[in-house]
Design a protein around this motif. Sequence first.
Motif, PDB file in Angstrom:
ATOM      1  N   PHE A  62       0.848  -1.186   0.000  1.00 60.48           N
ATOM      2  CA  PHE A  62       0.000   0.000   0.000  1.00 60.48           C
ATOM      3  C   PHE A  62       0.884   1.237   0.000  1.00 60.48           C
ATOM      4  O   PHE A  62       1.866   1.303   0.736  1.00 60.48           O
ATOM      5  N   TYR A  63       0.503   2.193  -0.839  1.00 64.85           N
ATOM      6  CA  TYR A  63       1.186   3.484  -0.875  1.00 64.85           C
ATOM      7  C   TYR A  63       0.205   4.525  -0.368  1.00 64.85           C
ATOM      8  O   TYR A  63      -0.996   4.432  -0.606  1.00 64.85           O
ATOM      9  N   GLY A  64       0.745   5.518   0.320  1.00 61.17           N
ATOM     10  CA  GLY A  64      -0.091   6.568   0.865  1.00 61.17           C
ATOM     11  C   GLY A  64       0.323   7.929   0.360  1.00 61.17           C
ATOM     12  O   GLY A  64       1.504   8.194   0.134  1.00 61.17           O
ATOM     13  N   LEU A  65      -0.669   8.775   0.178  1.00 64.98           N
ATOM     14  CA  LEU A  65      -0.463  10.167  -0.204  1.00 64.98           C
ATOM     15  C   LEU A  65      -0.741  11.002   1.041  1.00 64.98           C
ATOM     16  O   LEU A  65      -1.851  10.964   1.582  1.00 64.98           O
ATOM     17  N   PHE A  66       0.263  11.715   1.490  1.00 64.25           N
ATOM     18  CA  PHE A  66       0.162  12.504   2.719  1.00 64.25           C
ATOM     19  C   PHE A  66       0.137  13.990   2.400  1.00 64.25           C
ATOM     20  O   PHE A  66       0.975  14.482   1.649  1.00 64.25           O
ATOM     21  N   LYS A  67      -0.809  14.678   2.983  1.00 58.88           N
ATOM     22  CA  LYS A  67      -0.877  16.130   2.864  1.00 58.88           C
ATOM     23  C   LYS A  67       0.140  16.751   3.814  1.00 58.88           C
ATOM     24  O   LYS A  67       0.834  17.672   3.486  1.00 58.88           O
ATOM     25  N   LYS A  68       0.200  16.216   5.000  1.00 60.17           N
ATOM     26  CA  LYS A  68       1.214  16.539   6.001  1.00 60.17           C
ATOM     27  C   LYS A  68       1.691  15.197   6.518  1.00 60.17           C
ATOM     28  O   LYS A  68       1.129  14.168   6.183  1.00 60.17           O
ATOM     29  N   ILE A  76      -4.835   6.545  -0.850  1.00 61.76           N
ATOM     30  CA  ILE A  76      -4.216   5.224  -0.787  1.00 61.76           C
ATOM     31  C   ILE A  76      -4.372   4.505  -2.113  1.00 61.76           C
ATOM     32  O   ILE A  76      -5.305   4.783  -2.884  1.00 61.76           O
ATOM     33  N   ILE A  77      -3.455   3.591  -2.358  1.00 66.08           N
ATOM     34  CA  ILE A  77      -3.491   2.724  -3.534  1.00 66.08           C
ATOM     35  C   ILE A  77      -2.673   1.488  -3.196  1.00 66.08           C
ATOM     36  O   ILE A  77      -1.715   1.584  -2.423  1.00 66.08           O
ATOM     37  N   SER A  78      -3.050   0.349  -3.740  1.00 68.43           N
ATOM     38  CA  SER A  78      -2.269  -0.861  -3.474  1.00 68.43           C
ATOM     39  C   SER A  78      -1.735  -1.436  -4.778  1.00 68.43           C
ATOM     40  O   SER A  78      -2.300  -1.229  -5.852  1.00 68.43           O
ATOM     41  N   LEU A  79      -0.636  -2.159  -4.644  1.00 65.99           N
ATOM     42  CA  LEU A  79       0.000  -2.845  -5.761  1.00 65.99           C
ATOM     43  C   LEU A  79       0.258  -4.265  -5.304  1.00 65.99           C
ATOM     44  O   LEU A  79       0.916  -4.487  -4.288  1.00 65.99           O
ATOM     45  N   PHE A  83      -8.243   5.243  -3.401  1.00 62.90           N
ATOM     46  CA  PHE A  83      -9.156   6.193  -2.766  1.00 62.90           C
ATOM     47  C   PHE A  83      -8.429   7.499  -2.474  1.00 62.90           C
ATOM     48  O   PHE A  83      -7.317   7.493  -1.967  1.00 62.90           O
ATOM     49  N   ILE A  84      -9.090   8.598  -2.806  1.00 59.89           N
ATOM     50  CA  ILE A  84      -8.624   9.938  -2.455  1.00 59.89           C
ATOM     51  C   ILE A  84      -9.717  10.560  -1.588  1.00 59.89           C
ATOM     52  O   ILE A  84     -10.890  10.577  -1.978  1.00 59.89           O
ATOM     53  N   ALA A  85      -9.341  11.064  -0.426  1.00 64.26           N
ATOM     54  CA  ALA A  85     -10.306  11.694   0.479  1.00 64.26           C
ATOM     55  C   ALA A  85     -10.990  12.861  -0.221  1.00 64.26           C
ATOM     56  O   ALA A  85     -10.385  13.544  -1.047  1.00 64.26           O
ATOM     57  N   GLU A  86     -12.239  13.068   0.117  1.00 65.07           N
ATOM     58  CA  GLU A  86     -13.053  14.085  -0.546  1.00 65.07           C
ATOM     59  C   GLU A  86     -12.400  15.464  -0.544  1.00 65.07           C
ATOM     60  O   GLU A  86     -12.421  16.174  -1.546  1.00 65.07           O
ATOM     61  N   GLU A  87     -11.787  15.846   0.576  1.00 65.73           N
ATOM     62  CA  GLU A  87     -11.182  17.185   0.669  1.00 65.73           C
ATOM     63  C   GLU A  87      -9.943  17.340  -0.210  1.00 65.73           C
ATOM     64  O   GLU A  87      -9.482  18.453  -0.435  1.00 65.73           O
ATOM     65  N   GLY A  94      -4.925  12.040  -7.510  1.00 68.15           N
ATOM     66  CA  GLY A  94      -5.117  10.646  -7.914  1.00 68.15           C
ATOM     67  C   GLY A  94      -4.175  10.283  -9.048  1.00 68.15           C
ATOM     68  O   GLY A  94      -3.557   9.216  -9.051  1.00 68.15           O
ATOM     69  N   LYS A  95      -4.036  11.178  -9.991  1.00 67.17           N
ATOM     70  CA  LYS A  95      -3.134  10.950 -11.123  1.00 67.17           C
ATOM     71  C   LYS A  95      -1.684  10.880 -10.640  1.00 67.17           C
ATOM     72  O   LYS A  95      -0.922  10.016 -11.071  1.00 67.17           O
ATOM     73  N   LYS A  96      -1.300  11.764  -9.734  1.00 69.10           N
ATOM     74  CA  LYS A  96       0.064  11.747  -9.183  1.00 69.10           C
ATOM     75  C   LYS A  96       0.336  10.427  -8.469  1.00 69.10           C
ATOM     76  O   LYS A  96       1.414   9.849  -8.598  1.00 69.10           O
ATOM     77  N   LEU A  97      -0.644   9.953  -7.715  1.00 65.41           N
ATOM     78  CA  LEU A  97      -0.503   8.698  -6.992  1.00 65.41           C
ATOM     79  C   LEU A  97      -0.333   7.534  -7.973  1.00 65.41           C
ATOM     80  O   LEU A  97       0.544   6.680  -7.798  1.00 65.41           O
ATOM     81  N   PHE A  98      -1.136   7.517  -9.024  1.00 65.40           N
ATOM     82  CA  PHE A  98      -1.041   6.471 -10.043  1.00 65.40           C
ATOM     83  C   PHE A  98       0.308   6.499 -10.747  1.00 65.40           C
ATOM     84  O   PHE A  98       0.932   5.457 -10.954  1.00 65.40           O
ATOM     85  N   ILE A  99       0.766   7.667 -11.137  1.00 68.60           N
ATOM     86  CA  ILE A  99       2.046   7.786 -11.839  1.00 68.60           C
ATOM     87  C   ILE A  99       3.183   7.296 -10.943  1.00 68.60           C
ATOM     88  O   ILE A  99       4.079   6.571 -11.392  1.00 68.60           O
ATOM     89  N   TYR A 100       3.125   7.656  -9.676  1.00 71.99           N
ATOM     90  CA  TYR A 100       4.135   7.197  -8.720  1.00 71.99           C
ATOM     91  C   TYR A 100       4.162   5.667  -8.675  1.00 71.99           C
ATOM     92  O   TYR A 100       5.224   5.041  -8.744  1.00 71.99           O
TER      93      TYR A 100
END
Length: 164
Positions: free
Chosen positions: A54-60, A67-70, A88-92, A99-105
């Motif tokens: 699982f990879y996570g996208l952190f604002k802080k 989140i996304i899994s591979l 999943f990307i949180a609504e805020e 989402g695109k940045k997470l996928f590209i990563y």
Amino acid sequence: MQIRKLQTKDASLFKQLRLQALKQVPEAFAASYEEEVRETIDFFESKLSNGEVFYGLFKKDDQLVGIISLSRSKLLKMQHKAAIGSVFIAEEARGQGLGKKLFIYVMEEAQAQGIEQLQLVVAAHNKKAKQLYESIGFQVYGFEKRALKINEKYVDEEYMMKIL
């Protein structure tokens, strides 16, 4: 914004966002909120250490917003491909291209691991998600009618893939 592999120390943040995802968009996941809300933190720690990455996208540092899994097969003949899931990307945090940045990563991580092909499953009615996936090169290769059943309502799913 920071994207990184989630570790067991992230389990409480992961649990919180995962439960939010399961509750807000139940048709996007095979698992259900009702099943996972009862689980202990140990369950979520094990999800983060069992082979599915699982990879996570952190604002802080302490604010997990994506989140996304591979998941790569252990079978020798199938190690050239991996499945993407639990997106999943949180609504805020939506509408900012995250989402695109997470996928590209994750696609870059997959390539670095020698993965040649990615697959995913999306609810057929989820136009925004499909639009994102198509914009980064995923193509539909299959369709499953009535793949999920949620409260007597069926969800059709499309299978998509991308050769890296």
